[in-house]
Design a protein around this motif. Structure first.
Motif, mmCIF file in Angstrom:
data_model
loop_
_atom_site.group_PDB
_atom_site.id
_atom_site.type_symbol
_atom_site.label_atom_id
_atom_site.label_comp_id
_atom_site.label_asym_id
_atom_site.label_seq_id
_atom_site.Cartn_x
_atom_site.Cartn_y
_atom_site.Cartn_z
ATOM 1 N N ASP A 189 0.833 -1.208 0.000
ATOM 2 C CA ASP A 189 0.000 0.000 0.000
ATOM 3 C C ASP A 189 0.867 1.257 0.000
ATOM 4 O O ASP A 189 0.558 2.246 -0.678
ATOM 5 C CB ASP A 189 -0.923 0.006 1.222
ATOM 6 C CG ASP A 189 -1.910 -1.153 1.220
ATOM 7 O OD1 ASP A 189 -2.273 -1.606 0.117
ATOM 8 O OD2 ASP A 189 -2.298 -1.602 2.308
ATOM 9 N N ILE A 190 1.954 1.217 0.766
ATOM 10 C CA ILE A 190 2.861 2.365 0.820
ATOM 11 C C ILE A 190 3.526 2.581 -0.529
ATOM 12 O O ILE A 190 3.651 3.715 -1.016
ATOM 13 C CB ILE A 190 3.915 2.155 1.925
ATOM 14 C CG1 ILE A 190 3.242 2.132 3.297
ATOM 15 C CG2 ILE A 190 4.988 3.240 1.867
ATOM 16 C CD1 ILE A 190 4.161 1.706 4.428
ATOM 17 N N LEU A 191 3.932 1.485 -1.154
ATOM 18 C CA LEU A 191 4.569 1.580 -2.467
ATOM 19 C C LEU A 191 3.617 2.212 -3.479
ATOM 20 O O LEU A 191 4.007 3.099 -4.249
ATOM 21 C CB LEU A 191 4.992 0.180 -2.917
ATOM 22 C CG LEU A 191 5.992 0.059 -4.064
ATOM 23 C CD1 LEU A 191 7.278 0.814 -3.753
ATOM 24 C CD2 LEU A 191 6.292 -1.407 -4.348
ATOM 25 N N PHE A 192 2.359 1.804 -3.453
ATOM 26 C CA PHE A 192 1.380 2.369 -4.381
ATOM 27 C C PHE A 192 1.077 3.829 -4.045
ATOM 28 O O PHE A 192 0.811 4.636 -4.940
ATOM 29 C CB PHE A 192 0.099 1.548 -4.357
ATOM 30 C CG PHE A 192 0.234 0.183 -4.970
ATOM 31 C CD1 PHE A 192 1.270 -0.109 -5.839
ATOM 32 C CD2 PHE A 192 -0.680 -0.823 -4.675
ATOM 33 C CE1 PHE A 192 1.403 -1.367 -6.409
ATOM 34 C CE2 PHE A 192 -0.559 -2.076 -5.242
ATOM 35 C CZ PHE A 192 0.484 -2.357 -6.112
ATOM 36 N N ALA A 193 1.114 4.168 -2.756
ATOM 37 C CA ALA A 193 0.837 5.546 -2.352
ATOM 38 C C ALA A 193 1.901 6.511 -2.857
ATOM 39 O O ALA A 193 1.659 7.722 -2.944
ATOM 40 C CB ALA A 193 0.732 5.632 -0.833
ATOM 41 N N MET A 194 3.072 5.997 -3.208
ATOM 42 C CA MET A 194 4.129 6.842 -3.743
ATOM 43 C C MET A 194 3.824 7.279 -5.171
ATOM 44 O O MET A 194 4.434 8.222 -5.674
ATOM 45 C CB MET A 194 5.470 6.105 -3.697
ATOM 46 C CG MET A 194 5.943 5.785 -2.291
ATOM 47 S SD MET A 194 7.509 4.895 -2.282
ATOM 48 C CE MET A 194 8.607 6.166 -2.918
ATOM 49 N N GLY A 195 2.890 6.565 -5.813
ATOM 50 C CA GLY A 195 2.500 6.913 -7.169
ATOM 51 C C GLY A 195 2.985 5.906 -8.189
ATOM 52 O O GLY A 195 4.196 5.779 -8.411
ATOM 53 N N VAL A 196 2.059 5.166 -8.790
ATOM 54 C CA VAL A 196 2.388 4.210 -9.847
ATOM 55 C C VAL A 196 1.302 4.276 -10.915
ATOM 56 O O VAL A 196 0.142 4.580 -10.613
ATOM 57 C CB VAL A 196 2.501 2.762 -9.309
ATOM 58 C CG1 VAL A 196 3.651 2.620 -8.336
ATOM 59 C CG2 VAL A 196 1.198 2.318 -8.645
ATOM 60 N N ASP A 197 1.679 3.981 -12.161
ATOM 61 C CA ASP A 197 0.659 3.926 -13.201
ATOM 62 C C ASP A 197 -0.008 2.551 -13.191
ATOM 63 O O ASP A 197 0.390 1.647 -12.443
ATOM 64 C CB ASP A 197 1.248 4.260 -14.576
ATOM 65 C CG ASP A 197 2.347 3.291 -15.017
ATOM 66 O OD1 ASP A 197 2.343 2.120 -14.570
ATOM 67 O OD2 ASP A 197 3.215 3.707 -15.812
ATOM 68 N N ALA A 198 -1.022 2.388 -14.010
ATOM 69 C CA ALA A 198 -1.827 1.169 -13.990
ATOM 70 C C ALA A 198 -1.000 -0.070 -14.328
ATOM 71 O O ALA A 198 -1.162 -1.132 -13.715
ATOM 72 C CB ALA A 198 -3.003 1.309 -14.954
ATOM 73 N N GLU A 199 -0.100 0.049 -15.307
ATOM 74 C CA GLU A 199 0.695 -1.108 -15.716
ATOM 75 C C GLU A 199 1.682 -1.508 -14.624
ATOM 76 O O GLU A 199 1.877 -2.697 -14.343
ATOM 77 C CB GLU A 199 1.443 -0.798 -17.017
ATOM 78 C CG GLU A 199 2.405 -1.884 -17.472
ATOM 79 C CD GLU A 199 1.751 -3.241 -17.677
ATOM 80 O OE1 GLU A 199 2.476 -4.256 -17.619
ATOM 81 O OE2 GLU A 199 0.521 -3.301 -17.886
ATOM 82 N N VAL B 252 9.735 7.296 0.801
ATOM 83 C CA VAL B 252 9.043 6.162 1.431
ATOM 84 C C VAL B 252 8.483 6.576 2.793
ATOM 85 O O VAL B 252 7.327 6.280 3.129
ATOM 86 C CB VAL B 252 9.994 4.957 1.584
ATOM 87 C CG1 VAL B 252 9.365 3.879 2.463
ATOM 88 C CG2 VAL B 252 10.343 4.369 0.225
ATOM 89 N N LEU B 253 9.291 7.270 3.590
ATOM 90 C CA LEU B 253 8.832 7.693 4.916
ATOM 91 C C LEU B 253 7.653 8.665 4.807
ATOM 92 O O LEU B 253 6.705 8.597 5.605
ATOM 93 C CB LEU B 253 9.978 8.343 5.689
ATOM 94 C CG LEU B 253 11.142 7.427 6.088
ATOM 95 C CD1 LEU B 253 12.172 8.209 6.890
ATOM 96 C CD2 LEU B 253 10.644 6.229 6.884
ATOM 97 N N LYS B 254 7.698 9.549 3.822
ATOM 98 C CA LYS B 254 6.611 10.514 3.664
ATOM 99 C C LYS B 254 5.327 9.824 3.217
ATOM 100 O O LYS B 254 4.250 10.052 3.791
ATOM 101 C CB LYS B 254 7.012 11.586 2.647
ATOM 102 C CG LYS B 254 5.960 12.670 2.460
ATOM 103 C CD LYS B 254 6.448 13.752 1.496
ATOM 104 C CE LYS B 254 5.381 14.833 1.319
ATOM 105 N NZ LYS B 254 5.850 15.901 0.387
ATOM 106 N N ALA B 255 5.427 8.970 2.194
ATOM 107 C CA ALA B 255 4.234 8.275 1.700
ATOM 108 C C ALA B 255 3.698 7.291 2.732
ATOM 109 O O ALA B 255 2.493 7.043 2.805
ATOM 110 C CB ALA B 255 4.560 7.545 0.398
ATOM 111 N N GLY B 256 4.595 6.744 3.543
ATOM 112 C CA GLY B 256 4.181 5.728 4.512
ATOM 113 C C GLY B 256 3.705 6.266 5.838
ATOM 114 O O GLY B 256 3.202 5.497 6.669
ATOM 115 N N GLU B 257 3.837 7.576 6.048
ATOM 116 C CA GLU B 257 3.447 8.144 7.344
ATOM 117 C C GLU B 257 1.999 7.828 7.721
ATOM 118 O O GLU B 257 1.729 7.413 8.860
ATOM 119 C CB GLU B 257 3.691 9.651 7.340
ATOM 120 C CG GLU B 257 3.489 10.293 8.699
ATOM 121 C CD GLU B 257 3.889 11.763 8.701
ATOM 122 O OE1 GLU B 257 3.718 12.416 9.745
ATOM 123 O OE2 GLU B 257 4.373 12.251 7.655
#
Length: 291
Positions: free
Chosen positions: A45-55, A115-120
């Motif tokens: 969830d944290i990884l996705f919160a950093m911003g990823v496209d659909a693919e 990572v720390l910012k998106a995961g807060e």
């Protein structure tokens, strides 16, 4: 075609060309990578919160344990350069959902902070080697020099190999040939013990350390502690090398925490209020944590 079995030199097999590269070496240039581990049930969830496209999301969602893929991640705010990563669903904590993220060293600090910012909002926390060691011990994962490798043998016993460490199933002796096969097979014939996980039966007992003796219910030394840490329920959980007969789940074992170097008074010499050194009681539990 290449020879695959020294005992059967006529045997041949066909393989695939592969290039092994050290991505930590500066010669790798833009493909250099260092590892930052993101572990735990909310790591994806944290990884996705950093911003990823659909693919990219589809590729990461499809990863099974031990698989990896290339990914471009972040930033979710729309400012700054995205991170070119190798995303590996692996780790050293025993978590079902866990990633090791390989980023160029020049971008490692920025990526760490991202990572720390998106995961807060998800409760992410930076941890060090001590916390990681506790997690891997509780999970039943090995540390070189403790559960296997150079320096892992105690009491004049040989250093522990892969099978002694509890990972013999990863070696496939049915294969016709691989480097070290004959040595592994010979070692297996002589193997007397294996690393197990244990858990003390009481809370608040003294910590056990690498090399502490383990005895059976009759007081016979059957092995030694390799690692120990406090688990999430407040019990000391660890790993120990013990004889095969005592490696069965549920077997009681007894550990002399701290391994006193001097013997106390002989029982016949004791008087009231004298103290005897007694081992702590533990049980052999499943080889790996059941998550």
């Amino acid at each position: 075609a290449v020879k695959i079995d020294n005992a059967r030199p006529w045997a041949r097999t066909y393989g695939y060309e592969a290039i092994i590269r050290n991505l930590r070496d500066a010669s790798a240039g833009d493909e250099m990578r260092v590892d930052i581990a993101l572990q735990g049930p909310k790591s994806r969830d944290i990884l996705f919160a950093m911003g990823v496209d659909a693919e990219t999301k589809r590729r990461i969602m499809a990863l099974k344990r031990t698989e990896l893929c290339d990914a471009v991640v972040g930033p979710s705010t729309g400012s700054g350069e995205p991170f070119d990563l190798i995303v590996s669903r692996t780790g050293y904590t025993g978590e079902k959902m866990a990633f090791e993220l390989f980023v160029h060293p020049e971008r490692a600090v920025d990526f760490w902070n991202a990572v720390l910012k998106a995961g807060e909002p998800f409760g992410v926390r930076p941890i060090g080697l001590g916390a990681r060691d506790s997690l891997r011990t509780e999970a039943g994962l090995p540390l070189y020099g403790h559960e296997m490798g150079l320096g892992s043998g105690k009491f004049n016993e040989r250093d522990l190999g892969v099978a002694e460490g509890g990972f013999g199933s990863y070696v496939k002796p049915y294969k016709p040939w691989f480097i070290g096969r004959e040595a592994f097979m010979a070692r297996e014939k002589a193997r007397k013990g294996v690393v197990v996980r244990f858990r003390f039966t009481e809370q608040g007992v003294r910590m056990a350390h690498n090399g502490d003796p383990v005895v059976d219910k009759r007081g016979k030394v059957i092995g030694w502690v390799t690692s120990c840490s406090l688990d999430m329920e407040g019990f000391l959980t660890g790993q120990a090398y013990v004889t095969l007969a005592n490696a069965v789940e549920g077997t009681p074992i007894f550990i002399y925490q701290g391994a006193p170097k001097e013997a106390g008074l002989a029982p016949a010499e004791m008087t009231l209020k004298d103290k005897a050194t007694l081992p702590g009681t533990a049980l052999v539990v499943s080889r790996f944590a059941k998550l």
